[in-house]
Design a protein around this motif. Structure first.
Motif, short mmCIF file in Angstrom:
data_model
loop_
_atom_site.label_atom_id
_atom_site.label_comp_id
_atom_site.label_asym_id
_atom_site.label_seq_id
_atom_site.Cartn_x
_atom_site.Cartn_y
_atom_site.Cartn_z
N GLN A 169 0.77 -1.22 0.13
CA GLN A 169 0.02 0.11 -0.13
C GLN A 169 0.82 1.33 -0.03
OE1 GLN A 169 -2.56 -0.82 3.41
NE2 GLN A 169 -4.35 -1.11 1.81
N ARG A 170 1.91 1.28 0.64
CA ARG A 170 2.86 2.30 0.68
C ARG A 170 3.70 2.68 -0.40
NH1 ARG A 170 1.12 6.09 4.40
NH2 ARG A 170 0.61 5.03 6.52
N PRO A 174 0.97 3.60 -4.69
CA PRO A 174 1.17 4.95 -5.35
C PRO A 174 2.04 4.69 -6.79
CG PRO A 174 1.85 4.83 -3.02
CD PRO A 174 1.52 3.61 -3.29
N ALA A 175 2.68 3.88 -6.84
CA ALA A 175 3.60 3.59 -8.03
C ALA A 175 2.90 3.09 -9.16
CB ALA A 175 4.78 2.43 -7.83
N TYR A 191 -7.74 2.93 2.05
CA TYR A 191 -7.12 1.70 1.62
C TYR A 191 -6.28 1.46 2.95
CZ TYR A 191 -9.00 2.17 -2.95
OH TYR A 191 -9.92 2.66 -4.07
N LEU A 192 -5.62 2.29 3.35
CA LEU A 192 -4.56 2.21 4.29
C LEU A 192 -5.27 1.53 5.79
CD1 LEU A 192 -2.18 5.15 3.97
CD2 LEU A 192 -1.42 2.79 3.55
N HIS A 193 -6.62 2.10 5.99
CA HIS A 193 -7.35 1.63 7.24
C HIS A 193 -7.60 0.33 7.31
CE1 HIS A 193 -8.09 5.47 9.73
NE2 HIS A 193 -8.28 6.07 8.62
N VAL A 204 -2.92 -11.20 4.56
CA VAL A 204 -3.98 -11.12 3.50
C VAL A 204 -3.20 -10.76 2.31
CG1 VAL A 204 -5.88 -10.12 2.67
CG2 VAL A 204 -5.98 -10.67 5.06
N LEU A 205 -2.46 -9.75 2.51
CA LEU A 205 -1.64 -9.12 1.50
C LEU A 205 -0.44 -9.88 0.83
CD1 LEU A 205 -1.80 -5.14 2.31
CD2 LEU A 205 -3.44 -6.66 1.09
N PHE A 206 0.39 -10.26 1.99
CA PHE A 206 1.56 -11.20 1.47
C PHE A 206 1.03 -12.25 1.03
CE2 PHE A 206 4.88 -13.77 2.46
CZ PHE A 206 5.83 -13.32 1.64
#
Length: 294
Positions: A169-170, A174-175, A191-193, A204-206
């Motif tokens: 997300q960080r 953005p890229a 999205y960050l929340h 979840v994300l990894f």
């Protein structure tokens, strides 16, 4: 269901519903009436990414936008499987709940592509239209650049970066924008929340980052099924809506899709990246509405 206080109700005003599914409750918004359109998000987002699309379609369609398990407002069981195969299995349950035995227009983005296409390839007769937005359906191992990145972010260093630096997300998100100013702090916060701590990001994300290597056979199987079902898919209207400035799934990915689905119509956005519906919502919605009317 109650909406968390961090959700910006001025940009996401809908009344959510909960789908009580075997592996946990999943959240969905269902708006409008008419032919059913199902919007399927990818990572690291949730149904918020469709906030411009929902009102544009709801005057003429029944619009369904679902949060995958672990994403958005859906539950996040600690013992659940968050691989794409598991998300695809749960998507079948979702479809049995939100669109049983009716024709469906499917709009998929990013990992939402392989997650939903697994269902779509077994239900081609129910597809009224298929719209693919900056997605994939092949093994990363067949793309040297993608495979190199997959092995990097799916390894131990990637795990640490996802946990402690919120790489997805960080940095990657953005890229993914060709016009980074379109990802305002207010939008980014929505999205960050969803993933406020290291454990949620790894769980979840990894899991999806790691799947680019671990689930290579699943992705390869989708491409094989697309080729095997090419004749029957030729009867389904298909539209590819593409941000050409996408660093992950850009022009080369679009070319690959055109090889898999040669009858597809194409709408491209030269100055958009991975999220054309976020960067140029009005142009994207016009193209999507025109596609669904064909």
């Amino acid at each position: 269901m109650p909406v968390p206080t961090w959700v910006d109700r001025s940009t996401w005003p809908w009344t959510p519903v909960e789908l009580s599914l075997p592996e946990g409750k999943q959240h969905a918004i269902i708006e409008g009436a008419g032919p059913t359109v199902v919007l399927v998000h990818g990572t690291p987002t949730w149904s918020y990414e469709w906030r411009h699309v929902v009102p544009a379609l709801a005057s003429t369609h029944r619009v369904v936008a679902v949060d995958h398990l672990g994403f958005g407002l859906s539950a996040r069981p600690a013992n659940a499987d968050y691989s794409p195969e598991a998300h695809a299995r749960r998507f079948r349950d979702v479809m049995r709940n939100v669109a049983p035995d009716v024709p469906v227009s499917l709009v998929v983005h990013d990992f939402g592509g392989p997650i939903a296409l697994d269902w779509a390839l077994d239900n081609v007769s129910r597809l009224a239209h298929l719209v693919i937005v900056n997605s994939f359906a092949w093994s990363p191992a067949s793309d040297p650049a993608m495979w190199k990145l997959a092995r990097l972010i799916g390894g131990s260093l990637g795990r640490l970066a996802y946990r402690h630096l919120n790489l997805s997300q960080r940095t990657l998100m953005p890229a993914g924008y060709a016009q980074r100013s379109r990802l305002t702090p207010a939008i980014h916060a929505q999205y960050l929340h969803c993933f406020p701590d290291a454990d949620s990001r790894e769980l979840v994300l990894f899991a999806l980052a790691r799947s680019l290597v671990r689930s290579a056979d699943f992705f390869a199987g989708l491409e094989t099924r697309l080729r095997e079902r090419a004749e029957v898919l030729a009867s389904v209207p298909v539209t590819l809506l593409w941000g050409l400035g996408d660093k992950a799934f850009g022009k080369a990915a679009l070319t690959r899709w055109r090889g898999l689905l040669p009858h597809a119509q194409v709408g491209s956005f030269e100055d958009a990246g991975h999220w054309p519906h976020e960067e140029y919502p009005e142009a994207f919605n016009r193209a999507l509405q025109e596609a669904l009317q064909r």
